[in-house]
Enzyme design. Structure first.
Site, PDB file in Angstrom:
ATOM      1  N   CYS A 156      26.015  35.105 -32.017  1.00  0.00           N
ATOM      2  CA  CYS A 156      25.931  34.330 -30.775  1.00  0.00           C
ATOM      3  C   CYS A 156      24.907  34.922 -29.804  1.00  0.00           C
ATOM      4  O   CYS A 156      25.182  35.901 -29.109  1.00  0.00           O
ATOM      5  CB  CYS A 156      27.323  34.298 -30.127  1.00  0.00           C
ATOM      6  SG  CYS A 156      27.374  33.354 -28.613  1.00  0.00           S
ATOM      7  N   ARG A 164      46.293  40.845 -38.879  1.00  0.00           N
ATOM      8  CA  ARG A 164      47.746  40.900 -39.108  1.00  0.00           C
ATOM      9  C   ARG A 164      48.361  42.150 -38.466  1.00  0.00           C
ATOM     10  O   ARG A 164      49.397  42.075 -37.795  1.00  0.00           O
ATOM     11  CB  ARG A 164      47.995  40.894 -40.630  1.00  0.00           C
ATOM     12  CG  ARG A 164      49.411  41.171 -41.068  1.00  0.00           C
ATOM     13  CD  ARG A 164      49.446  41.193 -42.591  1.00  0.00           C
ATOM     14  NE  ARG A 164      50.739  41.565 -43.130  1.00  0.00           N
ATOM     15  CZ  ARG A 164      51.107  42.819 -43.381  1.00  0.00           C
ATOM     16  NH1 ARG A 164      50.282  43.822 -43.096  1.00  0.00           N
ATOM     17  NH2 ARG A 164      52.306  43.061 -43.890  1.00  0.00           N
ATOM     18  N   ALA A 165      47.678  43.286 -38.658  1.00  0.00           N
ATOM     19  CA  ALA A 165      48.215  44.548 -38.121  1.00  0.00           C
ATOM     20  C   ALA A 165      48.250  44.512 -36.594  1.00  0.00           C
ATOM     21  O   ALA A 165      49.214  44.979 -35.978  1.00  0.00           O
ATOM     22  CB  ALA A 165      47.364  45.721 -38.611  1.00  0.00           C
ATOM     23  N   GLY A 207      26.541  45.730 -33.670  1.00  0.00           N
ATOM     24  CA  GLY A 207      26.191  44.711 -32.673  1.00  0.00           C
ATOM     25  C   GLY A 207      27.416  44.247 -31.900  1.00  0.00           C
ATOM     26  O   GLY A 207      27.365  44.056 -30.671  1.00  0.00           O
ATOM     27  N   SER A 208      28.529  44.105 -32.588  1.00  0.00           N
ATOM     28  CA  SER A 208      29.762  43.635 -31.939  1.00  0.00           C
ATOM     29  C   SER A 208      30.267  44.681 -30.949  1.00  0.00           C
ATOM     30  O   SER A 208      30.799  44.342 -29.887  1.00  0.00           O
ATOM     31  CB  SER A 208      30.840  43.374 -32.989  1.00  0.00           C
ATOM     32  OG  SER A 208      30.330  42.519 -33.970  1.00  0.00           O
ATOM     33  N   ASP A 236      28.239  47.470 -43.496  1.00  0.00           N
ATOM     34  CA  ASP A 236      27.062  48.356 -43.344  1.00  0.00           C
ATOM     35  C   ASP A 236      27.469  49.813 -43.132  1.00  0.00           C
ATOM     36  O   ASP A 236      26.687  50.718 -43.432  1.00  0.00           O
ATOM     37  CB  ASP A 236      26.198  47.911 -42.163  1.00  0.00           C
ATOM     38  CG  ASP A 236      25.688  46.486 -42.310  1.00  0.00           C
ATOM     39  OD1 ASP A 236      25.680  45.981 -43.447  1.00  0.00           O
ATOM     40  OD2 ASP A 236      25.302  45.882 -41.294  1.00  0.00           O
ATOM     41  N   GLY A 261      29.147  40.001 -38.749  1.00  0.00           N
ATOM     42  CA  GLY A 261      29.356  39.787 -40.187  1.00  0.00           C
ATOM     43  C   GLY A 261      30.813  40.014 -40.573  1.00  0.00           C
ATOM     44  O   GLY A 261      31.427  40.966 -40.098  1.00  0.00           O
ATOM     45  N   ARG A 307      15.037  47.278 -69.838  1.00  0.00           N
ATOM     46  CA  ARG A 307      14.435  46.732 -68.616  1.00  0.00           C
ATOM     47  C   ARG A 307      14.743  47.599 -67.408  1.00  0.00           C
ATOM     48  O   ARG A 307      15.730  48.334 -67.384  1.00  0.00           O
ATOM     49  CB  ARG A 307      15.027  45.341 -68.321  1.00  0.00           C
ATOM     50  CG  ARG A 307      14.369  44.245 -69.083  1.00  0.00           C
ATOM     51  CD  ARG A 307      15.000  42.922 -68.713  1.00  0.00           C
ATOM     52  NE  ARG A 307      14.490  41.891 -69.610  1.00  0.00           N
ATOM     53  CZ  ARG A 307      15.060  40.705 -69.772  1.00  0.00           C
ATOM     54  NH1 ARG A 307      16.165  40.394 -69.127  1.00  0.00           N
ATOM     55  NH2 ARG A 307      14.531  39.823 -70.587  1.00  0.00           N
ATOM     56  N   GLN A 353      28.680  40.512 -51.432  1.00  0.00           N
ATOM     57  CA  GLN A 353      29.181  41.811 -50.943  1.00  0.00           C
ATOM     58  C   GLN A 353      30.063  41.666 -49.712  1.00  0.00           C
ATOM     59  O   GLN A 353      30.810  42.570 -49.356  1.00  0.00           O
ATOM     60  CB  GLN A 353      28.003  42.709 -50.554  1.00  0.00           C
ATOM     61  CG  GLN A 353      27.102  43.047 -51.695  1.00  0.00           C
ATOM     62  CD  GLN A 353      25.718  43.446 -51.203  1.00  0.00           C
ATOM     63  OE1 GLN A 353      25.418  44.608 -51.071  1.00  0.00           O
ATOM     64  NE2 GLN A 353      24.869  42.468 -50.925  1.00  0.00           N
TER      65      GLN A 353
HETATM   66  O1  F6P Z   1      26.045  43.358 -40.785  1.00  0.00           O
HETATM   67  C1  F6P Z   1      26.488  42.819 -41.983  1.00  0.00           C
HETATM   68  C2  F6P Z   1      25.377  42.112 -42.680  1.00  0.00           C
HETATM   69  O2  F6P Z   1      25.871  41.548 -43.876  1.00  0.00           O
HETATM   70  C3  F6P Z   1      24.124  42.941 -42.960  1.00  0.00           C
HETATM   71  O3  F6P Z   1      24.276  43.771 -44.064  1.00  0.00           O
HETATM   72  C4  F6P Z   1      23.089  41.861 -43.145  1.00  0.00           C
HETATM   73  O4  F6P Z   1      21.795  42.332 -42.888  1.00  0.00           O
HETATM   74  C5  F6P Z   1      23.503  40.850 -42.118  1.00  0.00           C
HETATM   75  O5  F6P Z   1      24.885  41.054 -41.885  1.00  0.00           O
HETATM   76  C6  F6P Z   1      23.288  39.417 -42.507  1.00  0.00           C
HETATM   77  O6  F6P Z   1      23.610  38.634 -41.421  1.00  0.00           O
HETATM   78  P1  F6P Z   1      23.888  37.074 -41.447  1.00  0.00           P
HETATM   79  O7  F6P Z   1      25.297  36.872 -41.842  1.00  0.00           O
HETATM   80  O8  F6P Z   1      23.668  36.656 -40.022  1.00  0.00           O
HETATM   81  O9  F6P Z   1      22.932  36.466 -42.408  1.00  0.00           O
END
Ligand code: F6P
Length: 320
Positions: free
Chosen positions: A72, A20-21, A103-104, A127, A10, A162, A252
């Protein structure tokens, strides 16, 4: 030294500032930087391009990644890792710097094991769920984006008495939701680390109504409870309140990085290149106790980050 740089998983605001850095710090050390396009997929597809200090001009303030990214599945297979490793060797890459989240980080470690090429990971994820690291690049930006959105939603919540469920990202963890809930003055932080039932939430909404609080914001992590629309209809039934749902989603992940995310990116990028120069392999760079630290990737992969329980309690304490 030839460094390959990859943005993976993500995107997080501040990744470009980190690219850049890295490129400019590497250049300062006399190293060459090769950008890999499309994340780990680009390693398999051999998508390398030379990055000079001029190529990274004007990106410190931009979201996304100029190198692009991908999810991937092929990279998780032995064939994918072999192909990536072959391509790195044919380009004479000595060191890989990867930016991304949990994951990366795991992908980068597998790559190093298969190829024998050392890696450094720059912790970058909205996250903020990496063990041993208090803050990743992009987290502050995502928190601010979500808080600004909730400030607007609250206007309507108050005007109409609400209850709003606002779903934020975070995959299966609640770090983003908790930080956003506290900063936006939300009445509830619904996060996977502190399970709560819809019945319990309904009871508290009614109690708050009895003391004159007629509108509430429920910040719900995407990994908690389940579908927000089903949650809303059940809460509507149980409380009689008018409920609405807003799923903040990808807003976000994008946008202009905050000054804090940019500055972390500058510091982490510089440190990542220093680690390559020192030949200190397989480390992840992040912020811990206000300091830029580097941790052993394998140990980080084996640990689970704890949620701040006091912060969680504070959301309720301040919601009266
Ligand atoms: O890991 C970042 C994130 O935005 C998570 O918050 C979210 O669950 C996921 O990636 C969404 O993944 P994708 O971009 O594959 O829809």
């Amino acid at each position: 030294m030839n460094i390959a740089i990859i943005t993976s998983g993500g995107d997080a605001p501040g990744m470009n500032a980190a690219i850049r850095a890295v490129v400019r710090s590497a250049s300062g050390q006399g190293f060459k930087t090769l950008g890999v396009e499309k994340g780990f997929l680009g390693l398999i597809e051999n998508l390398f391009k030379l990055l000079t200090p001029r190529d990274v001009s004007g990106i410190i303030n931009t979201g996304g990644s100029i190198l692009k990214s991908s999810r991937c599945d092929l990279f998780k297979t032995p064939e994918g890792l072999e192909k990536a490793s072959e391509n790195l060797k044919s380009r004479r890459v000595d060191w890989v710097i990867t930016m991304g989240g949990d994951g990366s980080m795991r992908g980068a470690l597998s790559l190093s094991e298969v190829s024998g090429i050392p890696v450094t990971v720059i912790a970058s994820s909205i996250d903020n769920d990496i063990a041993g690291i208090d803050e990743t690049i992009g987290f502050d930006s995502a928190v601010n984006t979500a808080v600004q959105a909730i400030d607007k939603i609250r206007d309507t919540a108050v005007t109409y008495d609400r209850v709003f469920i606002v779903e934020v990202m975070g995959r299966n963890r609640g770090f983003l939701a908790l930080e956003v809930a506290l900063a936006s003055g939300a009445e509830f932080a619904v996060i996977p680390e502190h399970p709560i039932t819809v019945e319990e939430i309904a009871k508290r909404i009614k109690q708050m109504g009895e003391i004159g609080k007629r509108s509430s914001i429920i910040v719900k992590a995407e990994g908690a409870i389940g579908d927000p629309f089903q949650m809303a209809s059940k809460l509507r039934e149980l409380t009689g309140y008018d409920l609405r749902v807003t799923v903040l989603g990808y807003i976000q992940r994008g946008g202009v990085p905050t000054a804090r995310s940019r500055n972390l990116a500058c510091l982490f990028g510089k440190r990542a290149v220093e680690l390559a120069a020192e030949r200190k392999k397989n480390r992840i760079v992040g912020l811990k106790d206000g300091q830029v630290v580097d941790l052993n990737i394998r140990e980080v992969c084996e640990s689970i980050k704890k949620i701040d329980d006091e912060k969680y309690e504070l959301v309720s304490i301040l919601a009266i």
